[in-house]
Design an enzyme around this catalytic site. Structure first.
Site, PDB file in Angstrom:
ATOM      1  CG  ASP A  98      -9.494   2.660  -0.806  1.00  0.00           C
ATOM      2  OD1 ASP A  98      -8.880   1.511  -0.649  1.00  0.00           O
ATOM      3  OD2 ASP A  98      -8.694   3.203   0.094  1.00  0.00           O
ATOM      4  CG  ASP A 109      -2.080   1.007   0.976  1.00  0.00           C
ATOM      5  OD1 ASP A 109      -2.340   1.492   0.412  1.00  0.00           O
ATOM      6  OD2 ASP A 109      -3.088  -0.081   1.897  1.00  0.00           O
TER       7      ASP A 109
HETATM    8  C1  GLA Z   1      -5.640   2.124   2.793  1.00  0.00           C
HETATM    9  C2  GLA Z   1      -6.473   0.958   1.119  1.00  0.00           C
HETATM   10  C3  GLA Z   1      -7.463   0.145   2.596  1.00  0.00           C
HETATM   11  C4  GLA Z   1      -6.434  -0.535   3.564  1.00  0.00           C
HETATM   12  C5  GLA Z   1      -6.741   0.774   4.606  1.00  0.00           C
HETATM   13  C6  GLA Z   1      -5.188   0.075   5.850  1.00  0.00           C
HETATM   14  O1  GLA Z   1      -6.500   2.649   2.507  1.00  0.00           O
HETATM   15  O2  GLA Z   1      -6.082   1.166   0.866  1.00  0.00           O
HETATM   16  O3  GLA Z   1      -7.638  -1.307   1.263  1.00  0.00           O
HETATM   17  O4  GLA Z   1      -5.043  -0.837   3.208  1.00  0.00           O
HETATM   18  O5  GLA Z   1      -5.343   1.403   3.882  1.00  0.00           O
HETATM   19  O6  GLA Z   1      -4.977   1.116   6.588  1.00  0.00           O
END
Ligand code: GLA
Length: 723
Positions: free
Chosen positions: A537, A467
């Site tokens: 997301d 991420d």
């Molecule tokens: C981001 C990602 C989510 C999750 C969060 C965790 O927002 O896009 O899918 O992994 O971080 O903190």
């Protein structure tokens, strides 16, 4: 004599099969593939000029050598009409240059002329050099005969004995056939609303598509398509391309006053400066482009096939994934994860991923990033107990990481406050309470490689979800000289790629997903190195239809992670579970719901859907996609996938909201063999046609009617070729 004839025939056959041909007499190159041709030539002044890009040509004699042009006026010099393939900023040139430099003595004029070239099978390199100085550029081309894609980039070398600074370094300029009336398609968005497809006419002036945020960005994706103004999914000439770069990028689409559309793309010149000492060089990102005579649908199918064959790591079909983030957020415990794993395994999940919250003092987003050791309270025996449990259930194990980031409240930041990008004595802006490590530094790179390599070596980890949850700010690198600090924009990305490449080489079974707060890092540069990407997301199924439609313009379904999550979701919308499954089954299926809350009926439906997905997975992930009806314009959205061998096809259909009790519109299938007969299997009996078998001709010309009723109804039909 006979032998001689035989030899001649062989030579002729080889020559015609050659994808790159050069006529020494006329100094013309013709690059030809099954789908496109591209031609360039050197003019009497030694400039390399673009001559043609479009459908395939076979006869190089047809292409006239570039003719000298005349100045139109003292304001409209001939250079503006000459379509130079890769123009330096110098002389009377006023369009967007491909290369702009400053010498140490302040001289900024750069005029590039042809020197020599090399052809090796499908690759061509053309050397250009400044008219005075040993500032040299090698233009690199590669053709992919099967898909007609072209790859271009440039290597800039300082062979003078003085330093120079590169101020703009582009990968390529692409010229449309001269004329006006073109239309640009591009993908815009923001967090939770990525890859929205836009089309607009191209007029005089310049449209800038770019990222200045350090990563690829949510706002615009580095892809474009240009058509003559009236192309549709299935008809019209379309030129398209995508830049392989996960940092600051830019693509300009420019229509000159002389009715010429030019697309120039590469490293974003914004806040850019790349010093080159004598002997140093800078290589620009790869820019891929193709041509389709048959509309946007064929354009994206060419792109998808090309990506699967030449860009993506050659890995297995994507497994069905479960990710615990939305179920537990930071409240991760060994037992909680084991319970979820038990439930996921029963549904048919193949890869179980623990998301954020497993490491350091990570109980919320305010602390712990950077401290990549297993939290001893949450996992007293490390991760081994959980991993063994997951493996015992027949699933692979995956883990979330966010290597490039650090919370101020972390041991890493306390030990190395200088490791984050910063300008001395200026604020360090936090976003989501985190700062960005300066990955352009080699010590940071080595540290991060070490952390990930240790995790992958110590534990049986099949998959990292990588991420990156914020963009850059204050991109200072105080340890470097002011002149060299701006290399950060480029070196950061290079080092990121280097870590990914080394990790993959050392752990060949390891798979990686690229996520950046959703689709903030989706491009062909990262996709060379990761197995899937997280498009957004936003997992709300109706919103996803449009995000996925945009995504599919540029990227293949295999790499498109798509999760089923709980409702109500974004927009406070609640769609039925089947609708959510069928939306997600159009990519690499995952589940991110809280399984602890699912009823027996939910689990039964999910088991059936996962089972169905496994039957159609090769078709979805490696087949050809036909976008039949768009969520942008229609009440019904329909997408169809056809397997490579033509034996299986699957149709997904979604109704937004029925009105006036009207039946859903007829869906005309595509990509089938009109002479073949297909057996139809509906997932839920919504086929209005009762015939169990139908011909390709009927399915494509008469079409199918589906009983889609009310709001957010959905269905899928599997077609199996029986004769
Ligand atoms: C981001 C990602 C989510 C999750 C969060 C965790 O927002 O896009 O899918 O992994 O971080 O903190």
């Amino acid at each position: 004599m006979k032998r001689f004839l035989g030899f001649l025939l062989v030579t002729v056959a080889c020559a015609s099969a050659q994808s790159i041909r050069y006529s020494a007499e006329r100094k013309i190159w013709l690059l030809t593939t099954n789908h496109s041709s591209y031609a360039m030539g050197v003019d009497a002044n030694g400039s390399l000029r673009h001559l043609y890009w479009g459908g395939p040509l076979w006869r190089e004699q047809d292409i006239a050598a570039p003719t000298p042009r005349r100045d139109v006026s003292s304001f409209d010099p001939k250079q503006m009409l000459e379509n130079e393939e890769f123009a330096g900023w110098g002389g009377p040139r006023y369009y967007e240059p491909a290369l702009k430099i400053t010498r140490e003595n302040g001289v900024r004029d750069l005029v590039l002329k042809y020197v020599t070239h090399r052809i090796q099978q499908n690759e061509l390199e053309i050397d250009l050099k400044d008219i005075r100085d040993a500032i040299e550029v090698t233009l690199r081309y590669r053709v992919y005969p099967e898909t007609g894609m072209l790859r271009r980039n440039a290597v800039i070398r300082n062979r003078t004995n003085q330093p120079i600074t590169v101020e703009s370094a582009q990968s390529a300029t692409w010229h449309m056939p001269p004329g006006v009336g073109y239309r640009l398609s591009y993908l815009t968005g923001r967090w939770a609303a990525e890859t929205q497809l836009h089309r607009e006419p191209i007029h005089e002036g310049m449209k800038v598509l770019e990222s200045r945020k350090g990563h690829t960005g949510h706002a615009i994706n580095p892809w474009f398509a240009i058509d003559e103004g009236s192309a549709s999914e299935e008809s019209g000439r379309v030129w398209f391309g995508a830049l392989a770069w996960s940092g600051n990028w830019r693509i300009t689409v420019e229509q000159t006053p002389y009715q010429q559309v030019r697309v120039t793309g590469g490293l974003n010149p914004f806040d850019f400066a790349y010093p080159l000492k004598p002997g140093e060089m800078l290589e620009t990102p790869e820019f891929f482009a193709g041509f389709s005579p048959n509309g946007f649908g064929a354009a994206s199918r060419l792109m998808h096939r090309f990506e699967r064959e030449h860009v993506f790591p050659q890995s297995r079909l994507r497994p069905v994934l479960y990710n615990s983030w939305e179920a537990t957020t930071f409240n991760v415990t060994e037992q909680g994860q084991k319970d979820l794993a038990d439930k996921a395994a029963k549904l048919g999940v193949e890869l179980f991923v623990v998301d954020d919250g497993w490491f350091g003092k990570r109980n919320n987003d305010r602390a712990g990033l950077g401290d990549w050791f297993v939290n001893p309270q949450k996992f007293p025996q490390g991760l081994k107990g959980l991993i063994d449990h997951v493996k015992g259930l027949g699933m692979d194990f995956g883990l979330w990481v966010e290597p490039e980031m650090v919370n101020a409240d972390s041991d890493l930041y306390r030990a190395h406050p200088d490791w984050v990008m910063n300008f001395p004595d200026r604020p360090r802006s936090e976003l989501r309470n985190q700062l960005v490590l300066n990955l352009a530094r080699n010590d940071v790179k080595e540290h991060l490689f070490g952390v990930l390599d240790k995790l992958a070596s110590e534990y049986d980890i099949r998959y990292f979800k990588w991420d990156m949850n914020r963009a850059f700010s204050e991109p200072g690198w105080p340890e470097e000289t002011p002149a060299a600090q701006r290399k950060l924009w480029v070196d950061y990305v290079r080092n990121l790629y280097d870590i990914l490449d080394r990790l993959r080489a050392k752990h060949p079974k390891l798979e990686i997903e690229s996520c950046s707060g959703g689709g903030g890092r989706v491009d062909l540069g990262i996709l060379k190195r990761v197995d899937e990407v997280w498009p957004s997301d936003n997992t709300e199924a109706f919103d996803r239809l449009r995000i996925q439609e945009g995504f599919s313009q540029a990227y293949a379904a295999k790499v498109m992670s798509a999760w089923v999550t709980d409702v109500p979701n974004m927009n406070r919308r609640s769609t039925p579970l089947q609708y959510r499954f069928l939306v997600a089954m159009q990519g690499a299926l995952g589940i991110g719901a809280n399984l602890n809350k699912w009823t027996d009926q939910d689990s039964a439906l999910a088991t059936r859907m996962i089972d169905l997905y496994k039957r159609i997975r090769p078709t979805v992930q490696t087949g050809e996609l036909y976008r039949l009806l768009s969520p942008r314009t229609e009440d019904v959205t329909a997408n169809q996938y056809v397997s490579g061998d033509g034996k299986q096809s699957v149709l997904f259909a979604f109704r937004h909201s029925q009105q006036y009790n009207l039946a859903a519109q007829t869906i005309y299938l595509r990509g089938l063999d009109e002479k073949a007969v297909y057996r139809l299997e509906s997932v839920d009996n919504k086929l209005a046609d009762r015939e169990p078998e139908l011909s390709g001709a009927y399915l494509m010309r008469r079409g199918l009617n589906l009983n889609l009723r009310g709001d957010f109804d959905s269905t899928a039909v599997i077609l199996l070729r029986v004769q």
